[in-house]
Design an enzyme around this catalytic site. Sequence first.
Site, short mmCIF file in Angstrom:
data_model
loop_
_atom_site.label_atom_id
_atom_site.label_comp_id
_atom_site.label_asym_id
_atom_site.label_seq_id
_atom_site.Cartn_x
_atom_site.Cartn_y
_atom_site.Cartn_z
N HIS A 141 82.22 48.67 31.16
CA HIS A 141 82.39 49.96 31.82
C HIS A 141 83.23 49.82 33.08
O HIS A 141 84.07 50.68 33.40
CB HIS A 141 81.00 50.54 32.11
CG HIS A 141 81.03 51.80 32.90
ND1 HIS A 141 80.56 51.87 34.18
CD2 HIS A 141 81.47 53.04 32.59
CE1 HIS A 141 80.71 53.11 34.63
NE2 HIS A 141 81.26 53.84 33.68
N GLU A 144 86.83 49.78 32.18
CA GLU A 144 87.30 51.13 31.86
C GLU A 144 87.72 51.87 33.15
O GLU A 144 88.77 52.50 33.21
CB GLU A 144 86.20 51.91 31.14
CG GLU A 144 86.56 53.35 30.83
CD GLU A 144 85.38 54.29 31.00
OE1 GLU A 144 84.29 54.00 30.46
OE2 GLU A 144 85.53 55.31 31.69
N HIS A 145 86.90 51.73 34.19
CA HIS A 145 87.25 52.38 35.47
C HIS A 145 88.54 51.80 36.05
O HIS A 145 89.40 52.54 36.52
CB HIS A 145 86.12 52.18 36.48
CG HIS A 145 85.05 53.22 36.37
ND1 HIS A 145 84.73 54.07 37.38
CD2 HIS A 145 84.22 53.53 35.34
CE1 HIS A 145 83.75 54.88 37.00
NE2 HIS A 145 83.42 54.56 35.76
N GLU A 214 85.75 50.64 43.66
CA GLU A 214 85.19 51.15 42.41
C GLU A 214 83.70 50.81 42.27
O GLU A 214 82.97 51.50 41.57
CB GLU A 214 85.98 50.59 41.22
CG GLU A 214 86.13 51.54 40.06
CD GLU A 214 86.65 52.92 40.43
OE1 GLU A 214 87.40 53.07 41.41
OE2 GLU A 214 86.28 53.88 39.74
N GLU A 221 77.74 56.75 40.07
CA GLU A 221 77.62 57.22 38.68
C GLU A 221 76.25 56.82 38.11
O GLU A 221 75.60 57.57 37.40
CB GLU A 221 78.76 56.64 37.84
CG GLU A 221 78.77 57.15 36.41
CD GLU A 221 79.89 56.51 35.58
OE1 GLU A 221 80.84 55.96 36.16
OE2 GLU A 221 79.79 56.56 34.35
ZN ZN Z 1 82.09 55.56 34.42
#
Ligand code: ZN
Length: 330
Positions: A141, A144-145, A214, A221
Amino acid sequence: MAFRRLLSAAVRRRSSAAAAAAAGNAREASTAVAAGPGAIAPDAPAARAPVMAYDRIADAVNARVRRLEHPDPRFLRYASPVPAHVDHTAILEAPETKVTTLDNGLRVATESSLSSRTATVGVWIDAGSRYETEEAAGVAHFVEHMLFKGTGTRSAGQLEQEIEDMGGHLNAYTSREQTTYYAKVLDKDVPRAMNVLADILQDSKLEDNRIERERGVILREMEEVQGQSEEVIFDHLHATAFQYTSLGRPILGSADNVKSITKKNLIDYIQKHYTASRMVITAAGAVKHEDIVQQAKELFKSLPTDPTTTNMLVAEQPAIFTGSEVCILL
Ligand SMILES: [Zn+2]
């Protein structure tokens, strides 16, 4: 506006379902293509299982309908007096899915509907959180960011601006089994969208300051996901069904991992799992198969070509179903 990612976990799950369906279709299509129309024996269609509900009940209906001994020919001119099996395969398979495998193992799957003015192009990768190590859980994940945070030729801002200028929409999600990046654009912008996808997948910079920034985004999140009971329940479900395996862990990993994942973890994951043979370039809508194949050949030249398949990885570290029960008191 155009450059948004799915932070909402509910949306994330819906997307995974859609992707799973899409991947399933691609696999079916791929099999169909592999068999080829020429490989089907002339009498094969007759032996095919009925594919629509009313075909399946046709036999039962036939058995009950009494044939008229002297039917009025006016009623039989255009139709059969009893329900008949009809092969609907050709209708159900439209638009046809075309699949081409490039020399490096990358597959290109398209469905053309040329009356359309828009297209969706994407990269579906057979890699998700189940292929992570325990120490680096959450890295899929995280990657992906990071792929939206700038490449060798485009800064994060330029990337955002470029998609926005097209009036397009770039999106991504990570699931346990798959990671996907896709763009919805006008027909004329398909080559540019392909270029952006190839760029983020092969030349992302993964800058240290961006990685640090991030971490905070992902931790927020996680907090958001923790507040959504439908998400939490599915994480518990996986944890109880596949105890102590990679499938049992939440996709986002643990907060401790998110704080400690390194640039090397990200690079290692990309090198090991974002390989050509585990990717499918997909395009649907206003696209021609030959064009997408050509663009994929030109643009996706530097993907890792490790031939390891997901089946091999799963065999190495199977996620055995354990089953159990968890009771949460609210
Ligand atoms: Zn995410």
